[in-house]
Design a protein around this motif. Structure first.
Motif, PDB file in Angstrom:
ATOM      1  N   ASP A 112      -2.296   9.381 -35.473  1.00  0.00           N
ATOM      2  CA  ASP A 112      -1.467  10.558 -35.713  1.00  0.00           C
ATOM      3  C   ASP A 112      -1.013  10.629 -37.175  1.00  0.00           C
ATOM      4  O   ASP A 112      -1.040  11.700 -37.802  1.00  0.00           O
ATOM      5  CB  ASP A 112      -0.233  10.541 -34.807  1.00  0.00           C
ATOM      6  CG  ASP A 112      -0.564  10.809 -33.347  1.00  0.00           C
ATOM      7  OD1 ASP A 112      -1.718  11.177 -33.061  1.00  0.00           O
ATOM      8  OD2 ASP A 112       0.326  10.636 -32.497  1.00  0.00           O
ATOM      9  N   SER A 115      -3.849  11.536 -39.443  1.00  0.00           N
ATOM     10  CA  SER A 115      -4.194  12.954 -39.265  1.00  0.00           C
ATOM     11  C   SER A 115      -3.156  13.858 -39.927  1.00  0.00           C
ATOM     12  O   SER A 115      -3.494  14.893 -40.502  1.00  0.00           O
ATOM     13  CB  SER A 115      -4.322  13.292 -37.776  1.00  0.00           C
ATOM     14  OG  SER A 115      -3.064  13.385 -37.137  1.00  0.00           O
ATOM     15  N   ALA A 116      -1.893  13.461 -39.848  1.00  0.00           N
ATOM     16  CA  ALA A 116      -0.817  14.233 -40.473  1.00  0.00           C
ATOM     17  C   ALA A 116      -0.950  14.272 -41.987  1.00  0.00           C
ATOM     18  O   ALA A 116      -0.447  15.186 -42.647  1.00  0.00           O
ATOM     19  CB  ALA A 116       0.541  13.644 -40.085  1.00  0.00           C
ATOM     20  N   ASP A 118      -3.792  14.636 -43.433  1.00  0.00           N
ATOM     21  CA  ASP A 118      -5.068  15.328 -43.651  1.00  0.00           C
ATOM     22  C   ASP A 118      -6.230  14.370 -43.909  1.00  0.00           C
ATOM     23  O   ASP A 118      -7.141  14.662 -44.683  1.00  0.00           O
ATOM     24  CB  ASP A 118      -4.939  16.339 -44.803  1.00  0.00           C
ATOM     25  CG  ASP A 118      -3.996  17.479 -44.444  1.00  0.00           C
ATOM     26  OD1 ASP A 118      -4.084  17.967 -43.293  1.00  0.00           O
ATOM     27  OD2 ASP A 118      -3.157  17.857 -45.287  1.00  0.00           O
ATOM     28  N   SER A 192       4.748  10.634 -42.390  1.00  0.00           N
ATOM     29  CA  SER A 192       4.332  11.838 -41.669  1.00  0.00           C
ATOM     30  C   SER A 192       3.852  11.445 -40.277  1.00  0.00           C
ATOM     31  O   SER A 192       2.768  10.886 -40.117  1.00  0.00           O
ATOM     32  CB  SER A 192       3.214  12.552 -42.433  1.00  0.00           C
ATOM     33  OG  SER A 192       3.649  12.925 -43.719  1.00  0.00           O
ATOM     34  N   THR A 194       3.756  13.657 -37.537  1.00  0.00           N
ATOM     35  CA  THR A 194       3.320  14.771 -36.689  1.00  0.00           C
ATOM     36  C   THR A 194       1.800  14.910 -36.663  1.00  0.00           C
ATOM     37  O   THR A 194       1.163  15.230 -37.674  1.00  0.00           O
ATOM     38  CB  THR A 194       3.951  16.091 -37.162  1.00  0.00           C
ATOM     39  OG1 THR A 194       5.366  15.920 -37.227  1.00  0.00           O
ATOM     40  CG2 THR A 194       3.619  17.218 -36.199  1.00  0.00           C
ATOM     41  N   ARG A 195       1.244  14.712 -35.514  1.00  0.00           N
ATOM     42  CA  ARG A 195      -0.206  14.701 -35.313  1.00  0.00           C
ATOM     43  C   ARG A 195      -0.834  16.063 -35.592  1.00  0.00           C
ATOM     44  O   ARG A 195      -0.296  17.096 -35.224  1.00  0.00           O
ATOM     45  CB  ARG A 195      -0.477  14.287 -33.873  1.00  0.00           C
ATOM     46  CG  ARG A 195      -1.930  14.189 -33.455  1.00  0.00           C
ATOM     47  CD  ARG A 195      -1.974  13.682 -32.018  1.00  0.00           C
ATOM     48  NE  ARG A 195      -3.319  13.361 -31.598  1.00  0.00           N
ATOM     49  CZ  ARG A 195      -4.086  14.158 -30.869  1.00  0.00           C
ATOM     50  NH1 ARG A 195      -3.628  15.349 -30.503  1.00  0.00           N
ATOM     51  NH2 ARG A 195      -5.284  13.782 -30.501  1.00  0.00           N
ATOM     52  N   LYS A 196      -2.008  16.019 -36.263  1.00  0.00           N
ATOM     53  CA  LYS A 196      -2.829  17.227 -36.422  1.00  0.00           C
ATOM     54  C   LYS A 196      -4.116  17.000 -35.628  1.00  0.00           C
ATOM     55  O   LYS A 196      -5.038  16.318 -36.095  1.00  0.00           O
ATOM     56  CB  LYS A 196      -3.140  17.472 -37.893  1.00  0.00           C
ATOM     57  CG  LYS A 196      -1.933  17.876 -38.731  1.00  0.00           C
ATOM     58  CD  LYS A 196      -2.344  18.221 -40.157  1.00  0.00           C
ATOM     59  CE  LYS A 196      -1.141  18.648 -40.984  1.00  0.00           C
ATOM     60  NZ  LYS A 196      -1.525  18.944 -42.401  1.00  0.00           N
ATOM     61  N   GLU A 198      -6.751  18.580 -34.982  1.00  0.00           N
ATOM     62  CA  GLU A 198      -8.047  18.949 -35.554  1.00  0.00           C
ATOM     63  C   GLU A 198      -8.614  17.856 -36.463  1.00  0.00           C
ATOM     64  O   GLU A 198      -9.805  17.879 -36.805  1.00  0.00           O
ATOM     65  CB  GLU A 198      -7.928  20.267 -36.334  1.00  0.00           C
ATOM     66  CG  GLU A 198      -7.057  20.222 -37.583  1.00  0.00           C
ATOM     67  CD  GLU A 198      -5.580  20.464 -37.324  1.00  0.00           C
ATOM     68  OE1 GLU A 198      -4.854  20.790 -38.289  1.00  0.00           O
ATOM     69  OE2 GLU A 198      -5.148  20.353 -36.147  1.00  0.00           O
ATOM     70  N   ASN A 199      -7.771  16.909 -36.857  1.00  0.00           N
ATOM     71  CA  ASN A 199      -8.227  15.823 -37.734  1.00  0.00           C
ATOM     72  C   ASN A 199      -8.601  14.559 -36.972  1.00  0.00           C
ATOM     73  O   ASN A 199      -8.819  13.512 -37.578  1.00  0.00           O
ATOM     74  CB  ASN A 199      -7.140  15.488 -38.764  1.00  0.00           C
ATOM     75  CG  ASN A 199      -6.977  16.571 -39.808  1.00  0.00           C
ATOM     76  OD1 ASN A 199      -7.911  17.317 -40.083  1.00  0.00           O
ATOM     77  ND2 ASN A 199      -5.787  16.670 -40.393  1.00  0.00           N
TER      78      ASN A 199
END
Length: 579
Positions: A112, A115-116, A118, A192, A194-196, A198-199
Motif C-alpha cells: 500500500d 503504491s501510495a 506511485d 503515505s 493510502t493505497r492506490k 491501480e498501482n
C-alpha cells in the motif's frame, strides 16, 4: 520514567501523541504504567536498523519493534531513496511474505505504501518463499523488492528484507543510504499509507511454474533422476512457505516418492510443533527424521519459514538418520556440482564458487582441487549475491553457500534458495545412489581426499539494551586483549574485519583486508584452526565459530579422529567463549 534516558523518553512521548492510532497509544501507555520498565526501555531505546538480513525484531509497539509504523518508516524511506536513484523513471517493486503471524498484513501494508508513492507493486497473492521474491525482482525488471519474514527466528519476531534491482539484498552504500532516508522521516504524516489499487498487480499461482521450469533447466543429471525417480524423500516445511514450492519442484524434476510431514505441512506462524522453526536444530528436524526412519527413506529435507535455508538428514553407516551441518551440506553440494560437471566436460576456466569467511575451508579446498576459483566474502548471503552480480558476464557462478544452511546452485536468483537446494540435494542423492554410494559414503570420501574438517558454533543470546552493550563490550575486550593461545595452541594471525587489517603475531606485520568493514574477529592458530567471533546482524546474539582439521587416511579411523577433533574444539572454545 525518570530513570530512563532523555532520548528514550522523547521517543515514548512521540508515540503517545495523536500522530499514532488509538490502539498503539493505549499499548504504549500500558508499558509506561508498568512497574518494571525493562520492556518499555527495550521497545524504545533505539530505532530498528538494517543488519546483514535487513530489518528484524520482536513484534510490538515502539521504535525498536516491528509494527505498522516502523515498517511504514522503512518503506517510505526506501520509496524516497528509489525516487532519488531513478528520477523520472517508472519504478517497480515486488513484495512477498512468509507464514509468520502478521506477515500477510505487513506485506499488504508495505505494498500500500509503495503504491501510495506511485511505485508499481508486484504483490504475491499468497505467501511464497524468499527466493521467489528475488526471482520476481529479476523477472519483472523491478528496481527493488521487500520480503516480510524473520527467517528462522522464534515466533515473536518478524522482519523486512530489502532488495536491490539485481534481486540481492541491499548492500553498501545502498543499505546505509536507505537508513539515512528512513531516519530523515521524523513525523508519521510523512508516511503515505493510502493505497492506490491501480498501482498493485497480484502475482498469481501460475508464476510458480516459471520459476520451477527455469530451475529444472539447471539440473545436471535429469537422466539419473529418471532412473532413480522412486528415491524415497521425506520433506517438512516446518509450518512455512516451503510447502508451496518444494513438493511441486521435486515432482517437476521427476521425483515421484516424496512424503510430506503432515503435522508440519500447514503454514502457521505459531510453529506449534517446534520450539524454534530452525532446520539447524535437532528438535525442529525430529518429526521429519522419525518419518524418515519409519519409511526407511533415502533422504530427509526440511526448510525454514521463508524457505531460504534447508536442513538435511542422511543415513549413516549404522542406518540411523543424522543431521548434516551447514558446512557439510555446502561441501557436498560443491563437490557434487564440480565433480559431475567435470565428468561431463562442462567445467570452464571462468567458473567460480563462493563461501563466507565463517564457512568451512573445505569448500575452497574442493574448489582448488577442481581448479575452480573460490571467492570468500563477509557473512550474509547478500555478499555472495553481490559477488555474483559484480562478476555477471565476466565469470560463471556455479555454487555458493554459508555455514548457516543457505545455499544456491546456478544464478537464477541472488539469495540463498532452499527450494533450489532441495532439488539439487535430491538429485545429488540420486546420482550417488546410481553409483552404489550413499551421501554418507561420499562425505567420508571427501574427508579422506581433502581433509577431515570439524566445526562448531556457539551462540550466546544477550537480549535487550543491556545485552547489546554486553556484546559490544565482549568484542572490545577481545580486541584489547586478544588471546595468545587457544586450546594451548599458539595464535599466529589475527584478522580484524572491523579495522580491515590482518596482524601476523610473529613479525608484527599488518596487511590490509580488502573486504568491507564488519564487526568480526578471526584468530588463526599455527595448526591452521580458524576461530571467529561475530555479533549477529539479525538476532540478539554473539556467535563463536571454530573450525579444525586433521588428515583422515582411513574411514575406519573416522570415530577416533572425530573424537580427537571434538576434544580440540572443546579446548579451543573454552579459551574464548566466556558467558
Amino acid at each position: 520514567m525518570s530513570n530512563i534516558d532523555i532520548a528514550t523518553q522523547s521517543r515514548v512521548q512521540q508515540w503517545l501523541s495523536s500522530q499514532y492510532d488509538e490502539q498503539t497509544r493505549g499499548l504504549v501507555q500500558k508499558l509506561v504504567d508498568q512497574t518494571d520498565q525493562t520492556e518499555l526501555i527495550d521497545s524504545f531505546y533505539k530505532e530498528l536498523e538494517f543488519g546483514t538480513g535487513g530489518l528484524r525484531g520482536i513484534m510490538g509497539v515502539g521504535s525498536n519493534r516491528i509494527n505498522k509504523y516502523t515498517l511504514g518508516k522503512a518503506t517510505q524511506g526506501l520509496a524516497n531513496y528509489l525516487k532519488k536513484q531513478y528520477p523520472g523513471q517508472a519504478i517497480k517493486v515486488s513484495v512477498s511474505y512468509d507464514s509468520r503471524n502478521n506477515s500477510q498484513e505487513f506485506g499488504h501494508l508495505v505494498a500500500d505504501i509503495f503504491s501510495a508513492n506511485d511505485i508499481h507493486v508486484y504483490l504475491f497473492k499468497e505467501l511464497r518463499p524468499t527466493p521467489m521474491l528475488s526471482f520476481a525482482i529479476r523477472h519483472f525488471g523491478c528496481q527493488s523488492g521487500v520480503m516480510l519474514t524473520a527467517s528462522h527466528n522464534p515466533k515473536e519476531y518478524n522482519g523486512y528484507k530489502a532488495y536491490g534491482n539485481d534481486g540481492g539484498q541491499l548492500v553498501a552504500p545502498h543499505d546505509e543510504n536507505v537508513i539515512t532516508e528512513v531516519n530523515a522521516i521524523q513525523q508519521v504524516d510523512e508516511i503515505s499509507f493510502t493505497r492506490k489499487p491501480e498501482n498493485i498487480t497480484l502475482v498469481e499461482e501460475d508464476f510458480d511454474q516459471i520459476y520451477i521450469e527455469q530451475n529444472k533447466q539447471l539440473s545436471i543429471h535429469p537422466e539419473i533422476v529418471a532412473q532413480q525417480k522412486d528415491l524415497k524423500i521425506v520433506f517438512s516445511p516446518i509450518h512455512g512457505t516451503g510447502i508451496t514450492l518444494v513438493p511441486k519442484t521435486l515432482e517437476a524434476w521427476g521425483f515421484t516418492n516424496v512424503h510430506v510431514v503432515e503435522e508440519q505441512a500447514n503454514p502457521d506462524g505459531n510453529f506449534p510443533t517446534v520450539i524454534y522453526p530452525n532446520p539447524e536444530e535437532e528438535e525442529a528436524m525430529s518429526k521429519a527424521k522419525k518419518k524418515g526412519q519409519d519409511l526407511d527413506a533415502d533422504l530427509v529435507l526440511a526448510t525454514d519459514p521463508d524457505a531460504d535455508r534447508v536442513g538435511v538428514a542422511i543415513k549413516n553407516h549404522q542406518g540411523e538418520f543424522q543431521l548434516l551441518n551447514g558446512n557439510q551440506i555446502g561441501s557436498l553440494l560443491t563437490y557434487y556440482v564440480l565433480a559431475t560437471k567435470k565428468e561431463k566436460g562442462d567445467l570452464k576456466s571462468d567458473d567460480f564458487t563462493v563461501k563466507t569467511i565463517v564457512t568451512t575451508n573445505l569448500i575452497s579446498d574442493i574448489s582448488s582441487a577442481f581448479q575452480v576459483s573460490n571467492y570468500e566474502t563477509l557473512t550474509g548471503f547478500k555478499f555472495i549475491g553481490e559477488i555474483m552480480t559484480r562478476l555477471e558476464g565476466k565469470e560463471n557462478y556455479l555454487v555458493g553457500g554459508e555455514e548457516s544452511y543457505g545455499f544456491l546452485v546456478g544464478d537464477l536468483v541472488r539469495d540463498k534458495d532452499a527450494v533450489n537446494s532441495c532439488a539439487f540435494i535430491a538429485e545429488m542423492t540420486a546420482y550417488f545412489k546410481s553409483k552404489g554410494k550413499s551421501v554418507y559414503d561420499v562425505l567420508m570420501d571427501i574427508y579422506t581426499e581433502y581433509g577431515f574438517y570439524k566445526e562448531k558454533l556457539i551462540s550466546l543470546t544477550k537480549k535487550g539494551k543491556a545485552g547489546a552493550e554486553e556484546i559490544q563490550q565482549m568484542m572490545a575486550d577481545l580486541r584489547a586483549n586478544p588471546p595468545q593461545t587457544l586450546g594451548s595452541i599458539a595464535v599466529k594471525e589475527i584478522r580484524d574485519y572491523e579495522n580491515r587489517v590482518t596482524l601476523d603475531i610473529a613479525s608484527g606485520q599488518q596487511t590490509a583486508i580488502e573486504l568491507p568493514k564488519s564487526d568480526v574477529l578471526q584468530f588463526i592458530t599455527v595448526d591452521g584452526d580458524v576461530i571467529s567471533a561475530r555479533p549477529s546482524g539479525t538476532e540478539p546474539k554473539i556467535k563463536f565459530y571454530c573450525s579444525v582439521k586433521e588428515s583422515l587416511n582411513d574411514v575406519q579411523a573416522y570415530q577416533e579422529i572425530a573424537d580427537k577433533l571434538d576434544q580440540k574444539v572443546k579446548n579451543v572454545m573454552a579459551d574464548i567463549v566466556k558467558d
